[in-house]
Scaffold this motif. Structure first.
Motif, mmCIF file in Angstrom:
data_model
loop_
_atom_site.group_PDB
_atom_site.id
_atom_site.type_symbol
_atom_site.label_atom_id
_atom_site.label_comp_id
_atom_site.label_asym_id
_atom_site.label_seq_id
_atom_site.Cartn_x
_atom_site.Cartn_y
_atom_site.Cartn_z
ATOM 1 N N LEU A 69 40.101 31.926 43.627
ATOM 2 C CA LEU A 69 41.425 32.928 43.009
ATOM 3 C C LEU A 69 42.514 32.699 43.873
ATOM 4 O O LEU A 69 42.679 32.755 44.941
ATOM 5 C CB LEU A 69 40.836 34.561 43.394
ATOM 6 N N ASP A 70 43.320 32.095 43.108
ATOM 7 C CA ASP A 70 44.731 31.605 43.610
ATOM 8 C C ASP A 70 45.864 32.667 43.447
ATOM 9 O O ASP A 70 46.451 32.800 42.231
ATOM 10 C CB ASP A 70 45.302 30.381 42.627
ATOM 11 N N MET A 74 43.796 44.145 42.340
ATOM 12 C CA MET A 74 42.446 44.446 42.886
ATOM 13 C C MET A 74 41.471 44.581 42.098
ATOM 14 O O MET A 74 40.129 44.455 42.294
ATOM 15 C CB MET A 74 42.689 45.326 43.871
ATOM 16 N N HIS A 75 41.590 45.048 40.860
ATOM 17 C CA HIS A 75 40.711 45.387 39.950
ATOM 18 C C HIS A 75 40.161 43.953 39.440
ATOM 19 O O HIS A 75 38.843 43.715 39.256
ATOM 20 C CB HIS A 75 41.103 46.213 38.649
ATOM 21 N N ASN A 76 40.828 42.802 39.236
ATOM 22 C CA ASN A 76 40.654 41.621 38.862
ATOM 23 C C ASN A 76 39.654 40.990 39.933
ATOM 24 O O ASN A 76 38.663 40.183 39.741
ATOM 25 C CB ASN A 76 41.897 40.587 38.366
ATOM 26 N N VAL A 77 39.920 41.314 41.068
ATOM 27 C CA VAL A 77 39.093 40.597 42.280
ATOM 28 C C VAL A 77 37.999 41.387 42.117
ATOM 29 O O VAL A 77 36.756 40.531 42.504
ATOM 30 C CB VAL A 77 40.125 40.916 43.608
ATOM 31 N N ALA A 126 36.505 32.000 47.013
ATOM 32 C CA ALA A 126 37.386 31.610 47.958
ATOM 33 C C ALA A 126 38.703 32.507 47.489
ATOM 34 O O ALA A 126 39.175 32.487 46.422
ATOM 35 C CB ALA A 126 37.819 30.159 47.841
ATOM 36 N N LEU A 127 38.991 33.469 48.367
ATOM 37 C CA LEU A 127 40.216 34.490 48.120
ATOM 38 C C LEU A 127 41.450 33.604 48.799
ATOM 39 O O LEU A 127 41.345 33.508 49.977
ATOM 40 C CB LEU A 127 39.922 35.662 48.622
ATOM 41 N N CYS A 128 42.457 33.412 48.204
ATOM 42 C CA CYS A 128 43.444 32.699 48.639
ATOM 43 C C CYS A 128 44.894 33.243 48.355
ATOM 44 O O CYS A 128 45.070 33.935 47.626
ATOM 45 C CB CYS A 128 43.749 31.319 47.744
ATOM 46 N N GLY A 129 45.543 33.134 49.534
ATOM 47 C CA GLY A 129 47.183 33.731 49.600
ATOM 48 C C GLY A 129 47.043 35.034 49.585
ATOM 49 O O GLY A 129 46.472 35.959 50.381
ATOM 50 N N ILE A 130 47.797 35.940 48.651
ATOM 51 C CA ILE A 130 48.041 37.327 48.368
ATOM 52 C C ILE A 130 46.775 37.940 47.875
ATOM 53 O O ILE A 130 46.619 39.361 47.726
ATOM 54 C CB ILE A 130 49.137 37.481 47.748
ATOM 55 N N THR A 131 45.613 37.287 47.374
ATOM 56 C CA THR A 131 44.487 37.779 46.993
ATOM 57 C C THR A 131 44.014 39.032 47.787
ATOM 58 O O THR A 131 43.644 38.313 49.119
ATOM 59 C CB THR A 131 43.317 36.756 46.548
ATOM 60 N N ALA A 132 43.906 39.897 47.510
ATOM 61 C CA ALA A 132 43.138 41.088 48.315
ATOM 62 C C ALA A 132 41.788 40.754 48.577
ATOM 63 O O ALA A 132 41.020 40.173 48.046
ATOM 64 C CB ALA A 132 43.237 42.568 47.680
ATOM 65 N N GLN A 133 41.497 41.388 50.071
ATOM 66 C CA GLN A 133 40.025 41.087 50.460
ATOM 67 C C GLN A 133 39.454 42.246 50.675
ATOM 68 O O GLN A 133 39.672 43.411 50.880
ATOM 69 C CB GLN A 133 40.218 40.446 51.843
ATOM 70 N N ASN A 191 47.131 33.131 39.479
ATOM 71 C CA ASN A 191 47.975 34.409 39.298
ATOM 72 C C ASN A 191 48.068 34.959 37.777
ATOM 73 O O ASN A 191 48.103 34.042 37.063
ATOM 74 C CB ASN A 191 49.100 34.305 39.996
ATOM 75 N N GLU A 192 48.015 36.149 37.464
ATOM 76 C CA GLU A 192 48.086 36.707 36.280
ATOM 77 C C GLU A 192 49.454 36.545 35.450
ATOM 78 O O GLU A 192 49.165 36.544 34.410
ATOM 79 C CB GLU A 192 47.919 38.322 36.520
ATOM 80 N N VAL A 193 50.283 36.315 36.251
ATOM 81 C CA VAL A 193 51.591 35.761 35.521
ATOM 82 C C VAL A 193 52.098 34.456 35.485
ATOM 83 O O VAL A 193 52.340 33.884 34.483
ATOM 84 C CB VAL A 193 52.667 36.467 36.134
ATOM 85 N N PHE A 194 51.668 33.847 36.639
ATOM 86 C CA PHE A 194 52.225 32.543 36.823
ATOM 87 C C PHE A 194 50.937 31.358 36.720
ATOM 88 O O PHE A 194 51.128 30.038 36.697
ATOM 89 C CB PHE A 194 52.703 31.938 38.218
ATOM 90 N N GLY A 195 49.541 31.700 36.623
ATOM 91 C CA GLY A 195 48.832 30.787 36.439
ATOM 92 C C GLY A 195 48.343 30.023 37.701
ATOM 93 O O GLY A 195 48.723 30.566 38.842
ATOM 94 N N VAL A 196 47.565 29.052 37.672
ATOM 95 C CA VAL A 196 47.430 28.172 38.753
ATOM 96 C C VAL A 196 48.706 27.432 39.312
ATOM 97 O O VAL A 196 49.427 26.717 38.453
ATOM 98 C CB VAL A 196 46.521 27.258 38.644
ATOM 99 N N GLU A 197 48.845 27.539 40.575
ATOM 100 C CA GLU A 197 50.047 26.917 41.178
ATOM 101 C C GLU A 197 50.342 25.350 40.910
ATOM 102 O O GLU A 197 49.193 24.641 40.806
ATOM 103 C CB GLU A 197 49.833 26.766 42.716
#
Length: 177
Positions: free
Chosen positions: A29-30, A35-38, A54-61, A129-135
């Motif tokens: 998860l990039d 958090m609902h998506n997580v 794998a929870l990456c960057g700003i992805t909540a834990q 990411n929901e807006v920007f997609g995969v980096e």
């Protein structure tokens, strides 16, 4: 016809599940902001018995109340690890022998129905990411990209829907041929 009761479904308990064989897929998860998506990702990962998330960057834990609302306990059954950023996760997974597949619309993408993983292939599937997609950097680093065919006017699906579609397809191909 009647609905089955939960006890009739013959699902494993938590300990049995943790010891069971998993499909060799890691869900990456990039920078997923919802958090609902997580939580939904955890629940879907449990349903298809994949290896880990794998929870990456700003992805909540976990633990978090908002994740728990949709995960419904799956944060206890699915292994997970947090990475400072998605590239760190991808480099680590590649070193462990995973094929990195970005789930993204790119010029050379493979349509989901055409992608044929081998039975013993280890896959890391990267959702953005929901807006920007995969980096961009991650897309460039990935071994390839899978695209979900769509036929309507919108250009994307919600990430939780995408995860369900992709995992069902991959798991069915890897487990049932």
């Amino acid at each position: 016809m009647r609905k089955l009761k939960n006890e009739e479904l013959n699902r494993p308990d938590l300990d049995q599940f943790k010891e069971s064989e998993k499909t060799p897929i890691v869900l990456v998860l990039d920078n997923v902001r919802s958090m609902h998506n997580v939580g939904s990702a955890f629940r879907t990962a449990d349903a298809f018995a994949i290896e880990s998330i794998a929870l990456c960057g700003i992805t909540a834990q976990p633990p978090h109340r908002e994740i728990h609302k949709t995960a419904l306990g799956a944060t206890e059954s699915v292994e997970w690890k947090h990475y400072k950023n998605t590239m760190e996760a991808c480099k680590s997974l590649r070193d462990e022998g995973y094929t990195l597949m970005a789930i993204e619309q790119v010029d050379d993408s493979i349509s989901l129905e055409s992608f044929k993983p081998s039975v013993d292939q280890k896959l890391a599937v990267i959702f953005g990411n929901e807006v920007f997609g995969v980096e961009e950097e991650v897309v460039a680093f990935a071994d390839n990209s899978i695209e979900i065919p769509q036929f309507g006017t919108k250009h994307s699906l919600n990430i939780s829907v995408s995860i369900g579609v992709v995992l069902w397809d991959l798991v069915s191909k890897m487990r049932f041929g």
